[in-house]
Design an enzyme around this catalytic site. Structure first.
Site: not given
Length: 400
Positions: A231-233, A235
Site C-alpha cells: 500500500g501507500h499512505p 491513497w
C-alpha cells in the site's frame, strides 16, 4: 577495436570499447546497458574460474546469463607480466573501464584510475563501490547492506513483521543505472575537453536517492514511515486483494474520478458514503474500507475483475509470478524478451529482458549469447597483433 559484426544498424555507442573488470551484478549490469546502446564490451576475467557467479548456483547462473549477454570474454591474469601487457594493449584501444571489485583491489593490481590515467588520459573510468569516500568507504558492502542502511528495507514488508529486502538486486542495479548515466555524461564531456575522468558510483547513496521523497517527508513532518506492504499512505484503497479464485490483484484508484469509477463498476455506492466520500475520509477509514472491498472483490474471478476495472479506467493488475511474466502476452507482442543460449547451469535457451527503451533514432540490438569463459581471448589477441606463437606462450605462462 571492433571485434563484433558491423552489420547491425547504427547505434549511439558504435565505436566505443568498454573494458569490464566486473563480477556478480553491479559492474556487469552497468556494462550490459552500454552494450545495449552499441558499445563493444570486453569482459576481463581471471583464467581460473572467472566471474564469481559463473556456474555457482541456479540463481547465480541465471544472473550471469542475463547480465553478461552481448559481451566478449577475455581471460587475463593481471598479476602476471604477460597478462598485464595484454591489458595495457587492450586499454590503448578502449574508451571506458568499469570495475566493481572490493575497496583497494584495483589499486593492489595496479589498474586503479591513477595508475591508468598517466598513459590513457582520455579514459572514462567508472568505479562502483559500496559507499562514496567518507566514514563508511572501507566497509564491506552488498546489495542488502545498501537496502538496510538507506531506509529502503525499513519500508519494505508488512507492519509488525521483520524487515525484508526487495526481491531483486535493486541497490546493485540502481548503482549500475547511475553508473551508465554518468559514463554517458563523461563521454559527452570528453567530446568538448578531450579528457577522460573518474566517476565513482556508490550502492548506498544511489539507494538513498530512491528514498528521496520519504526522506523529505521525515524532514518536513518529523515522522518515520512504517513498512508499507503493497500500500501507500497517500491513497486508499491502494493495496492487494484476494479474488474469488484465490489470486491476488493490486487495485489503486489514485484520483477521485477513478474512485467513483471503481464504485460504479462494482455497482455499489461507497463513494456516496460519508466515510469514503473524499480522499481524506478514505485515509481515515482505510481499514474499514479495505475490509468492505475484500468482500466485494471476492465476488469476482481474477480475469473478470481485471476486465471490469480496466474498462472503467481503474488501475488494477494481477500479482504475477515469474512464470506468468515469462508468458505475458504484452511482453510477447512488444518483443520485450530476447532468447540467448545459457552458458552456465544446465544450458539450453533462456529468455531474458531486452533493453526496454524504444527510440526513433536507433533500434534495439540483436542480442548475442553470454560468453563462455575466455571464449574470445584468441580473437582479441589476434586483433591486438599477437602472433600464434605469442598467444601460445601466454597460455603456457598462465597469463591468459
Amino acid at each position: 577495436m571492433t571485434i563484433a559484426s558491423d552489420s547491425e544498424p547504427a547505434m549511439p555507442l558504435d565505436g566505443v570499447t568498454v573494458l569490464e573488470l566486473g563480477h556478480i551484478v553491479a559492474g556487469p549490469f552497468c556494462t550490459l546497458l552500454l552494450a545495449d546502446l552499441g558499445a563493444e564490451v570486453v569482459k576481463i576475467e581471471h583464467p581460473e574460474g572467472g566471474d564469481s557467479v559463473r556456474d555457482s548456483s541456479p540463481v547465480g547462473n541465471s544472473s550471469f546469463n542475463y547480465v553478461n549477454r552481448d559481451k566478449l570474454s577475455v581471460t587475463l591474469d593481471l598479476k602476471s607480466e604477460g597478462g598485464r601487457t595484454v591489458f595495457e594493449r587492450l586499454l590503448e584501444e578502449s574508451d571506458v573501464l568499469v570495475e566493481n571489485f572490493g575497496p583497494g583491489t584495483v589499486e593492489r593490481l595496479g589498474v586503479g584510475y591513477e595508475d591508468l590515467r598517466v598513459n590513457r588520459p582520455e579514459l572514462v573510468y567508472c568505479s562502483i563501490k559500496g559507499f562514496n569516500r567518507g566514514p563508511y568507504e572501507g566497509y564491506p558492502a552488498l546489495d542488502p547492506v545498501a537496502e538496510a542502511m538507506s531506509g529502503l528495507m525499513s519500508v519494505t514488508g508488512n507492519p509488525g513483521q521483520p524487515p525484508v529486502r526487495v526481491g531483486t538486486s535493486i541497490a546493485d542495479m540502481t548503482a549500475s543505472l547511475y553508473g551508465a548515466i554518468a559514463i554517458l555524461a563523461a563521454l559527452r564531456q570528453r567530446e568538448t575537453t578531450g579528457e577522460g575522468q573518474k566517476v565513482e558510483v556508490p550502492l548506498f547513496e544511489s539507494t538513498v536517492a530512491l528514498m528521496g521523497y520519504w526522506l523529505a517527508y521525515t524532514e518536513a513532518y518529523d515522522a518515520v514511515p512504517e513498512p508499507l506492504g503493497a500500500g501507500h499512505p497517500n491513497w486508499s484503497p491502494y493495496d492487494v486483494f484476494r479474488t474469488g479464485d484465490e489470486s491476488w490483484v493490486f487495485v489503486g484508484p489514485s484520483s477521485e474520478r477513478q474512485w467513483v469509477a471503481l464504485c460504479e463498476a462494482l455497482d455499489c455506492s461507497l463513494h456516496e458514503d460519508e466515510r469514503f466520500d473524499s480522499a481524506e475520509a478514505r485515509r481515515a477509514n482505510a481499514e474499514e474500507l479495505d475490509a468492505i472491498l475484500h468482500a466485494e472483490f471476492r465476488r469476482f474471478e481474477t480475469d473478470e475483475l481485471l476486465e471490469l476495472l480496466r474498462d472503467a479506467g481503474v488501475p488494477v493488475a494481477p500479482v504475477n509470478d515469474t512464470r506468468a511474466v515469462c508468458s505475458d502476452p504484452h511482453l510477447e507482442a512488444t518483443d520485450a524478451l530476447t532468447t540467448v543460449e545459457a552458458v552456465e547451469g544446465d544450458g539450453g535457451t533462456v529468455r531474458v529482458p531486452r533493453f526496454p527503451v524504444l527510440a526513433s533514432g536507433f533500434p534495439r540490438i540483436t542480442s548475442s549469447d553470454p560468453p563462455r569463459l575466455g571464449a574470445d581471448t584468441e580473437v582479441i589477441l589476434r586483433a591486438l597483433d599477437y602472433t600464434a606463437e605469442e598467444i601460445e606462450a601466454l597460455r603456457e605462462q598462465g597469463a591468459v
